[in-house]
Motif scaffolding. Structure first.
Motif, PDB file in Angstrom:
ATOM      1  N   LEU A  64      25.721  46.051  31.307  1.00  0.00           N
ATOM      2  CA  LEU A  64      26.810  45.759  32.235  1.00  0.00           C
ATOM      3  C   LEU A  64      27.227  44.294  32.156  1.00  0.00           C
ATOM      4  O   LEU A  64      26.416  43.418  31.857  1.00  0.00           O
ATOM      5  CB  LEU A  64      26.387  46.078  33.668  1.00  0.00           C
ATOM      6  N   ALA A  65      28.501  44.049  32.428  1.00  0.00           N
ATOM      7  CA  ALA A  65      29.042  42.689  32.477  1.00  0.00           C
ATOM      8  C   ALA A  65      29.361  42.322  33.922  1.00  0.00           C
ATOM      9  O   ALA A  65      29.990  43.112  34.636  1.00  0.00           O
ATOM     10  CB  ALA A  65      30.311  42.596  31.631  1.00  0.00           C
ATOM     11  N   PRO A  66      28.959  41.129  34.383  1.00  0.00           N
ATOM     12  CA  PRO A  66      29.194  40.731  35.777  1.00  0.00           C
ATOM     13  C   PRO A  66      30.682  40.634  36.112  1.00  0.00           C
ATOM     14  O   PRO A  66      31.483  40.113  35.323  1.00  0.00           O
ATOM     15  CB  PRO A  66      28.528  39.355  35.865  1.00  0.00           C
ATOM     16  N   HIS A  67      31.052  41.140  37.274  1.00  0.00           N
ATOM     17  CA  HIS A  67      32.409  41.030  37.809  1.00  0.00           C
ATOM     18  C   HIS A  67      32.299  40.744  39.299  1.00  0.00           C
ATOM     19  O   HIS A  67      31.978  41.641  40.081  1.00  0.00           O
ATOM     20  CB  HIS A  67      33.206  42.318  37.589  1.00  0.00           C
ATOM     21  N   SER A  68      32.564  39.501  39.686  1.00  0.00           N
ATOM     22  CA  SER A  68      32.545  39.135  41.106  1.00  0.00           C
ATOM     23  C   SER A  68      33.924  39.390  41.682  1.00  0.00           C
ATOM     24  O   SER A  68      34.754  38.488  41.815  1.00  0.00           O
ATOM     25  CB  SER A  68      32.132  37.668  41.267  1.00  0.00           C
ATOM     26  N   THR A  69      34.172  40.639  42.039  1.00  0.00           N
ATOM     27  CA  THR A  69      35.515  41.056  42.443  1.00  0.00           C
ATOM     28  C   THR A  69      35.819  40.748  43.898  1.00  0.00           C
ATOM     29  O   THR A  69      36.986  40.693  44.293  1.00  0.00           O
ATOM     30  CB  THR A  69      35.677  42.566  42.236  1.00  0.00           C
ATOM     31  N   GLY A  88      30.912  43.182  45.131  1.00  0.00           N
ATOM     32  CA  GLY A  88      32.081  43.427  45.968  1.00  0.00           C
ATOM     33  C   GLY A  88      32.230  44.906  46.221  1.00  0.00           C
ATOM     34  O   GLY A  88      31.275  45.674  46.109  1.00  0.00           O
ATOM     35  N   SER A  89      33.440  45.328  46.552  1.00  0.00           N
ATOM     36  CA  SER A  89      33.724  46.728  46.826  1.00  0.00           C
ATOM     37  C   SER A  89      35.053  47.093  46.180  1.00  0.00           C
ATOM     38  O   SER A  89      35.844  46.220  45.803  1.00  0.00           O
ATOM     39  CB  SER A  89      33.782  46.984  48.330  1.00  0.00           C
ATOM     40  N   LEU A  90      35.292  48.405  46.055  1.00  0.00           N
ATOM     41  CA  LEU A  90      36.509  48.903  45.416  1.00  0.00           C
ATOM     42  C   LEU A  90      37.263  49.796  46.394  1.00  0.00           C
ATOM     43  O   LEU A  90      36.740  50.814  46.862  1.00  0.00           O
ATOM     44  CB  LEU A  90      36.160  49.687  44.144  1.00  0.00           C
ATOM     45  N   TRP A 110      32.181  49.737  52.826  1.00  0.00           N
ATOM     46  CA  TRP A 110      31.992  50.777  51.823  1.00  0.00           C
ATOM     47  C   TRP A 110      31.715  50.169  50.465  1.00  0.00           C
ATOM     48  O   TRP A 110      31.954  48.991  50.228  1.00  0.00           O
ATOM     49  CB  TRP A 110      33.241  51.660  51.734  1.00  0.00           C
ATOM     50  N   GLY A 111      31.244  51.004  49.558  1.00  0.00           N
ATOM     51  CA  GLY A 111      31.175  50.616  48.154  1.00  0.00           C
ATOM     52  C   GLY A 111      32.463  50.975  47.447  1.00  0.00           C
ATOM     53  O   GLY A 111      33.094  50.147  46.782  1.00  0.00           O
ATOM     54  N   VAL A 112      32.880  52.258  47.608  1.00  0.00           N
ATOM     55  CA  VAL A 112      34.138  52.749  47.048  1.00  0.00           C
ATOM     56  C   VAL A 112      34.822  53.578  48.122  1.00  0.00           C
ATOM     57  O   VAL A 112      34.200  54.440  48.760  1.00  0.00           O
ATOM     58  CB  VAL A 112      33.919  53.623  45.801  1.00  0.00           C
ATOM     59  N   ASN A 113      36.126  53.335  48.307  1.00  0.00           N
ATOM     60  CA  ASN A 113      36.880  54.045  49.340  1.00  0.00           C
ATOM     61  C   ASN A 113      38.187  54.562  48.756  1.00  0.00           C
ATOM     62  O   ASN A 113      39.002  53.775  48.257  1.00  0.00           O
ATOM     63  CB  ASN A 113      37.173  53.113  50.517  1.00  0.00           C
ATOM     64  N   LEU A 114      38.397  55.894  48.785  1.00  0.00           N
ATOM     65  CA  LEU A 114      39.677  56.474  48.375  1.00  0.00           C
ATOM     66  C   LEU A 114      40.594  56.540  49.578  1.00  0.00           C
ATOM     67  O   LEU A 114      40.292  57.178  50.587  1.00  0.00           O
ATOM     68  CB  LEU A 114      39.481  57.876  47.799  1.00  0.00           C
TER      69      LEU A 114
END
Length: 315
Positions: A64-69, A88-90, A110-114
């Motif tokens: 994995l590659a780090p992404h501080s979103t 972060g979260s998506l 949340w981690g991921v929210n649709l």
């Protein structure tokens, strides 16, 4: 909260002193009462839990590659997020988004929210976790995956931990996931947050399929444990749900079955583990099962030693 959940929460508070689970969520001396009506007790834990998802079979398969979103919004249809180590979260405001072979460490709700109005979200071979004490809800985090949309969400081969209500959706396809190590916390109102590995509030017209997952809720009942799998009629009747071939353990009851109005609920081939409590959940393996509901099926469900599990009636 519906009347059913208020009654069940009250029961948990009244009986927690009798059961006195420790910080680990395990039982102390058996309470001076009979076992839950209609629920057989497993005499001993047995090696009937092999082959279910765990840390070895879930999560990312590639470096994995780090992404501080931070708290990132995804707004482009067809976006593919692969090989990301997200801090972060998506928040998904797009259709047909795929998250695969990634890790998400959230400090958001949340981690991921649709979001409503969007569809086609798939989360595969991904770890979703959080840092206890760093979330917005008085230091807690609520949902690893939240489906606020009007279509199915697929979550498969994911390793999910920490979040209070880890997989929250009325419709979706949840398969081959490992949900474990939920962390209790008091919400902003000062109350212990209810914890569930999977939670559905009812009232949707779509289909919810929960197949071949490991769903563990080790939280003590006096710190908010609700269920490993909670089918609650919070926003309407529960219907059109398949619960097949899962490993369930923990909660006040390991499974809440939808209540008196539930229809089209098929619960088959599940194993109720006694790793935390002698009846799988603190008070039993299953409650709120509507045996007479049209389309409801209960078949071949057992404790990990092979003892059949018979549901309590809804009430």
């Amino acid at each position: 909260m519906t009347r059913l959940r208020r009654l069940l929460a009250g029961l948990a508070l009244l009986l927690s002193a009798a059961c006195s689970p420790g910080a680990s969520g395990t039982d102390s001396a058996p309470p001076a009462r009979s076992h839950s009506p209609g629920t057989a007790r497993a005499s001993t834990a047995a090696p009937g839990e092999a082959g279910f998802p765990d840390a070895r079979t879930t999560g990312p398969r590639i470096p994995l590659a780090p992404h501080s979103t931070g708290n990132m919004s995804v707004k482009t249809d067809g976006t593919v997020i692969k090989g990301w180590d997200v801090t972060g979260s998506l928040d998904i405001y797009a259709d047909d988004v795929t998250i695969v072979d990634s890790r998400i460490t959230s400090a958001n709700w949340w981690g991921v929210n649709l979001r409503p109005g969007h569809r086609g979200l798939r989360i595969l071979h991904t770890t979703i976790t959080a840092v206890p004490g760093k979330g917005p809800d008085n230091g807690g985090v609520d949902y690893a995956v939240s489906n606020m949309g009007t279509s199915s969400v697929e979550v498969g081969w994911c390793d999910i931990a920490v979040f209070g209500n880890a997989l929250s959706m009325g419709q979706g396809y949840l398969h081959d996931n490992y949900v474990h190590d939920l962390v209790p916390f008091r919400n902003n109102g000062g109350e212990w947050q209810h914890t569930d590995a999977v939670i559905s509030g009812g009232g949707t017209k779509g289909r919810l399929v929960i197949r071949h997952n490991t769903l563990l809720n080790p939280v003590a009942v006096d710190r908010g444990a609700s269920a490993a799998l909670g089918l609650f009629a919070d926003t309407g009747h529960v219907s059109n749900t398949v619960v097949d071939g899962n490993l369930l353990a923990g909660g006040a009851y390991a499974l809440y079955g939808g209540g008196a109005g539930a229809t089209g609920i098929r619960v088959t081939n599940n194993v109720f583990s006694t790793r935390y409590h002698r009846n799988s959940g603190v008070y039993g393996a299953v409650t709120a099962w509507n045996a007479g509901g049209p389309g409801n099926v209960w078949r071949d469900n057992r404790f990990s030693d092979g003892t059949p599990v018979s549901p309590e009636p809804a009430g």
